[in-house]
Design an enzyme around this catalytic site. Structure first.
Site, mmCIF file in Angstrom:
data_model
loop_
_atom_site.group_PDB
_atom_site.id
_atom_site.type_symbol
_atom_site.label_atom_id
_atom_site.label_comp_id
_atom_site.label_asym_id
_atom_site.label_seq_id
_atom_site.Cartn_x
_atom_site.Cartn_y
_atom_site.Cartn_z
ATOM 1 N N LYS A 6 48.226 44.929 38.269
ATOM 2 C CA LYS A 6 47.136 44.268 37.527
ATOM 3 C C LYS A 6 45.883 44.214 38.399
ATOM 4 O O LYS A 6 44.795 44.577 37.965
ATOM 5 C CB LYS A 6 47.562 42.856 37.148
ATOM 6 C CG LYS A 6 46.416 41.961 36.679
ATOM 7 C CD LYS A 6 46.860 40.561 36.295
ATOM 8 C CE LYS A 6 46.927 39.588 37.418
ATOM 9 N NZ LYS A 6 45.670 39.005 37.871
ATOM 10 N N ASN A 7 46.056 43.774 39.656
ATOM 11 C CA ASN A 7 44.880 43.518 40.493
ATOM 12 C C ASN A 7 44.252 44.791 41.038
ATOM 13 O O ASN A 7 43.139 44.764 41.549
ATOM 14 C CB ASN A 7 45.221 42.530 41.614
ATOM 15 C CG ASN A 7 45.454 41.134 41.047
ATOM 16 O OD1 ASN A 7 45.166 40.877 39.871
ATOM 17 N ND2 ASN A 7 46.010 40.250 41.849
ATOM 18 N N ILE A 56 44.925 30.075 51.380
ATOM 19 C CA ILE A 56 43.895 30.853 50.697
ATOM 20 C C ILE A 56 43.161 30.044 49.639
ATOM 21 O O ILE A 56 41.938 30.076 49.536
ATOM 22 C CB ILE A 56 44.517 32.127 50.042
ATOM 23 C CG1 ILE A 56 45.282 32.944 51.093
ATOM 24 C CG2 ILE A 56 43.442 32.949 49.353
ATOM 25 C CD1 ILE A 56 44.431 33.605 52.142
ATOM 26 N N ARG A 78 49.374 37.327 31.075
ATOM 27 C CA ARG A 78 48.227 37.902 31.790
ATOM 28 C C ARG A 78 48.694 38.843 32.894
ATOM 29 O O ARG A 78 47.994 39.758 33.285
ATOM 30 C CB ARG A 78 47.382 36.800 32.428
ATOM 31 C CG ARG A 78 46.769 35.849 31.442
ATOM 32 C CD ARG A 78 45.807 34.925 32.117
ATOM 33 N NE ARG A 78 44.769 35.666 32.835
ATOM 34 C CZ ARG A 78 43.696 35.082 33.366
ATOM 35 N NH1 ARG A 78 43.535 33.789 33.269
ATOM 36 N NH2 ARG A 78 42.794 35.787 34.006
ATOM 37 N N LEU A 113 30.175 35.273 48.382
ATOM 38 C CA LEU A 113 30.330 36.437 49.282
ATOM 39 C C LEU A 113 30.019 37.750 48.553
ATOM 40 O O LEU A 113 29.518 38.699 49.140
ATOM 41 C CB LEU A 113 31.741 36.459 49.869
ATOM 42 C CG LEU A 113 32.122 35.219 50.685
ATOM 43 C CD1 LEU A 113 33.534 35.350 51.222
ATOM 44 C CD2 LEU A 113 31.141 34.967 51.812
ATOM 45 N N ASP A 172 49.821 35.070 46.255
ATOM 46 C CA ASP A 172 50.301 35.250 44.874
ATOM 47 C C ASP A 172 51.815 35.215 44.770
ATOM 48 O O ASP A 172 52.344 35.281 43.663
ATOM 49 C CB ASP A 172 49.784 36.577 44.294
ATOM 50 C CG ASP A 172 48.290 36.549 44.098
ATOM 51 O OD1 ASP A 172 47.708 37.621 43.868
ATOM 52 O OD2 ASP A 172 47.697 35.464 44.201
ATOM 53 N N PRO A 219 34.324 30.363 44.284
ATOM 54 C CA PRO A 219 32.914 30.775 44.304
ATOM 55 C C PRO A 219 32.786 32.292 44.464
ATOM 56 O O PRO A 219 33.756 32.970 44.809
ATOM 57 C CB PRO A 219 32.360 30.058 45.527
ATOM 58 C CG PRO A 219 33.522 29.787 46.400
ATOM 59 C CD PRO A 219 34.691 29.590 45.482
ATOM 60 N N VAL A 220 31.602 32.818 44.196
ATOM 61 C CA VAL A 220 31.359 34.266 44.357
ATOM 62 C C VAL A 220 30.214 34.505 45.337
ATOM 63 O O VAL A 220 29.616 35.582 45.344
ATOM 64 C CB VAL A 220 31.058 34.937 42.999
ATOM 65 C CG1 VAL A 220 32.317 34.965 42.121
ATOM 66 C CG2 VAL A 220 29.898 34.270 42.284
HETATM 67 C C1 EPZ Z 1 42.099 38.303 44.214
HETATM 68 O O1 EPZ Z 1 41.272 37.222 43.795
HETATM 69 C C2 EPZ Z 1 43.248 38.357 43.231
HETATM 70 N N1 EPZ Z 1 42.744 38.607 41.889
HETATM 71 C C3 EPZ Z 1 44.019 37.029 43.257
HETATM 72 O O2 EPZ Z 1 45.142 37.167 42.394
HETATM 73 C C4 EPZ Z 1 44.533 36.799 44.680
HETATM 74 O O3 EPZ Z 1 45.180 35.549 44.723
HETATM 75 C C5 EPZ Z 1 43.346 36.806 45.652
HETATM 76 O O4 EPZ Z 1 42.621 38.057 45.532
HETATM 77 C C6 EPZ Z 1 43.799 36.661 47.104
HETATM 78 O O5 EPZ Z 1 44.679 37.682 47.429
HETATM 79 C C7 EPZ Z 1 42.374 39.869 41.555
HETATM 80 O O6 EPZ Z 1 42.464 40.794 42.347
HETATM 81 C C8 EPZ Z 1 41.884 40.073 40.155
HETATM 82 P P1 EPZ Z 1 39.396 36.261 47.192
HETATM 83 P P2 EPZ Z 1 39.803 37.007 44.473
HETATM 84 O O7 EPZ Z 1 37.971 36.571 46.925
HETATM 85 O O8 EPZ Z 1 39.216 38.321 44.787
HETATM 86 C C9 EPZ Z 1 37.206 32.325 48.643
HETATM 87 C C10 EPZ Z 1 46.573 36.582 40.628
HETATM 88 O O9 EPZ Z 1 47.397 35.667 40.516
HETATM 89 N N2 EPZ Z 1 35.972 33.020 48.244
HETATM 90 O O10 EPZ Z 1 40.162 37.098 48.165
HETATM 91 O O11 EPZ Z 1 39.053 36.071 43.613
HETATM 92 C C11 EPZ Z 1 38.098 31.987 47.460
HETATM 93 O O12 EPZ Z 1 37.696 30.758 46.878
HETATM 94 C C12 EPZ Z 1 45.209 36.307 41.227
HETATM 95 O O13 EPZ Z 1 46.787 37.788 40.297
HETATM 96 C C13 EPZ Z 1 34.744 32.446 48.559
HETATM 97 O O14 EPZ Z 1 34.668 31.370 49.149
HETATM 98 O O15 EPZ Z 1 40.214 36.260 45.823
HETATM 99 C C14 EPZ Z 1 39.452 31.909 48.092
HETATM 100 O O16 EPZ Z 1 39.625 30.634 48.670
HETATM 101 C C15 EPZ Z 1 45.018 34.839 41.551
HETATM 102 N N3 EPZ Z 1 33.604 33.087 48.183
HETATM 103 C C16 EPZ Z 1 39.400 32.979 49.189
HETATM 104 O O17 EPZ Z 1 38.000 33.225 49.415
HETATM 105 C C17 EPZ Z 1 33.633 34.300 47.522
HETATM 106 O O18 EPZ Z 1 32.568 34.855 47.213
HETATM 107 C C18 EPZ Z 1 40.052 34.299 48.816
HETATM 108 O O19 EPZ Z 1 39.503 34.705 47.578
HETATM 109 C C19 EPZ Z 1 34.891 34.860 47.212
HETATM 110 C C20 EPZ Z 1 36.045 34.213 47.587
#
Ligand code: EPZ
Length: 423
Positions: free
Chosen positions: A22-23, A331, A401, A127, A309, A124-125
């Protein structure tokens, strides 16, 4: 809303096929926006999140045709005629933010709704935005949308991520493929889904090095072509189903399973007393039902560490271990919502901040429980497999999902699992 009824029963045996990730698919699909030639994905999973991404791409003017019963996604972005990703789609799935980088790189502007938080955290986004700004994007956040512009096109830049972000790395890599010059991403995420994305982009003509390491270098090109790319195996679905024969006892082969996708998880699972064999067919996992499940401490981390996950699913196993296990979630800030539901089944769990201390019990007891997010839901199903009596997991739309045909896959190895239409 549908529910799933799980009845605890004995050891499992048989084979479970593992689908495409999925991811990986959710970042490969927006990559179609980078080219006006067709991009076809094979081994695609049939999940509601994939449908949501298809709907989003279609709203931008891309064509997404599901072939071969959804296993093949034939996409074309010849006619991108809308650069706005609406809140009503983005709020359904956070991964929608992954259209931002490709849209900006291809069209020079994009308006994408901020995804907002979700059950497991604020998400948040910042980054993602920082990376695009480093490539010369002008960003304006207003009325809940990111208004992004790159009038003369994006320029190669240097991005030092203060923390590892899968999505921000994916957005940055995709945007950088069409930037003028070289982009260097430091402290990049190393997940297999990113390696898969880079392999697909390379097939499309991108010039990228370093995927799977903490430094990814992208040499921008003028345009990208089309490609056909197989979606990598879903390591989270794999790990989830690997836990079934360990929690119930028995032997199950996970077709297409690869140990290299889940090395840290496999080490933890073997430490509980399970055995894991890599064969040509996939991974064969077994536990003698007369052997105890040993407690194992786990701390989640970015790849190659223990995947966040799979934390909820591992906790389900630790609920019936012989001893106490400590699970640290590093995380996300709120990813223990499965704990109170497991406690309704008799589990002994003490949660304090990002640490859950689980003291194993002899047997869990079936109970009606509530699914709260995708991975928490499936941990309740796993717990139900080993519980006495029936467990009814409500709100299983969370499950749909991320897990295709979950009931059929578990029934095929002897589990008593059935879906009932919701009230
Ligand atoms: C991806 O989410 C996955 N989703 C998540 O899977 C997975 O848990 C996560 O990576 C970590 O491995 C998809 O790929 C669609 P991150 P993502 O950006 O990219 C913080 C599932 O169950 N952060 O690596 O959103 C964030 O809050 C889902 O399939 C910021 O602070 O994860 C988190 O604490 C759940 N600012 C940490 O970083 C940002 O701009 C890691 O998030 C981006 C993230």
């Amino acid at each position: 809303m549908d529910s799933i009824i799980v009845t605890g029963n004995g050891p499992l045996s048989g084979t479970i096929p593992i689908a495409g990730a999925k991811n990986a698919c959710l970042t490969l699909m927006p990559a179609t926006l980078l080219s006006d030639e067709p991009l076809t994905l094979t081994n695609a999973p049939r999940l509601s999140d994939i449908q949501t991404m298809s709907d989003l791409l279609a709203s931008l003017g891309a064509e997404v045709t599901a072939l071969n019963n959804g296993r093949v996604l034939a996409m074309s972005s010849h006619h991108v005629n809308n650069i706005k990703a609406d809140y009503d789609i983005v709020r359904k799935m956070r991964a929608s933010i992954l259209v931002l980088g490709p849209l900006l790189a291809r069209e020079g502007h994009a308006v994408v709704s901020l995804p907002g938080g979700c059950a497991i955290g604020a998400r948040p986004v910042d980054l993602h935005l920082r990376a695009l700004e480093a490539m010369g994007a002008e960003l304006d956040l207003r009325d809940g949308y990111v208004h992004a512009k790159a009038p003369g096109g994006l320029k190669g830049g240097r991005v030092d991520f203060p923390l590892v972000s899968v999505g921000a790395t994916e957005n940055a890599v995709m945007a950088a493929t069409l930037a003028k010059g070289t982009t260097v991403l430091q402290n990049a995420a190393r997940e297999p889904e990113i390696v898969d994305l880079v392999q697909c982009l390379r097939r499309m003509g991108a010039q990228i090095e370093g995927e799977g390491t903490e430094t990814i270098t992208v040499q921008g090109v003028d345009r990208l072509g089309g490609a056909t790319h197989p979606v990598v195996t879903d390591r989270i679905e794999l790990g989830t189903y690997m836990l079934a024969p360990v929690i119930c006892g028995g032997t199950v082969t996970l077709k297409g399973g690869r140990r290299d996708l889940l090395a840290a998880f496999c080490e933890a699972l073997e430490a509980t007393g399970a055995s894991i064999d890599q064969t040509d067919a996939g991974l064969t996992v077994s536990r003698d039902p007369n052997q105890p499940i040993l407690p194992v401490d786990v701390t989640t981390a970015p790849f190659p560490g223990f995947p966040t996950d799979l934390q909820a699913q591992m906790m389900a196993l630790m609920c019936i271990a012989k001893g106490t296990a400590v699970l640290e979630e590093k995380i996300f800030e709120n990813r223990f919502m499965h704990a109170p539901e497991l406690m309704r089944m008799g589990a002994q769990i003490d949660v304090s901040g990002g640490t859950a201390t689980v003291t194993g019990v002899e047997k869990l007891r079936g109970a009606p429980v509530m699914a709260t997010d995708l991975r928490a839901s499936v941990s309740l199903i796993l717990a139900g497999l080993a519980a006495e009596g029936q467990t009814r997991v409500n709100r299983v739309y969370h499950l749909d999902r991320g897990y295709e045909h979950l009931e059929e896959k578990l029934q095929a190895v002897g589990a008593k699992v059935e879906r009932v239409q919701g009230e």
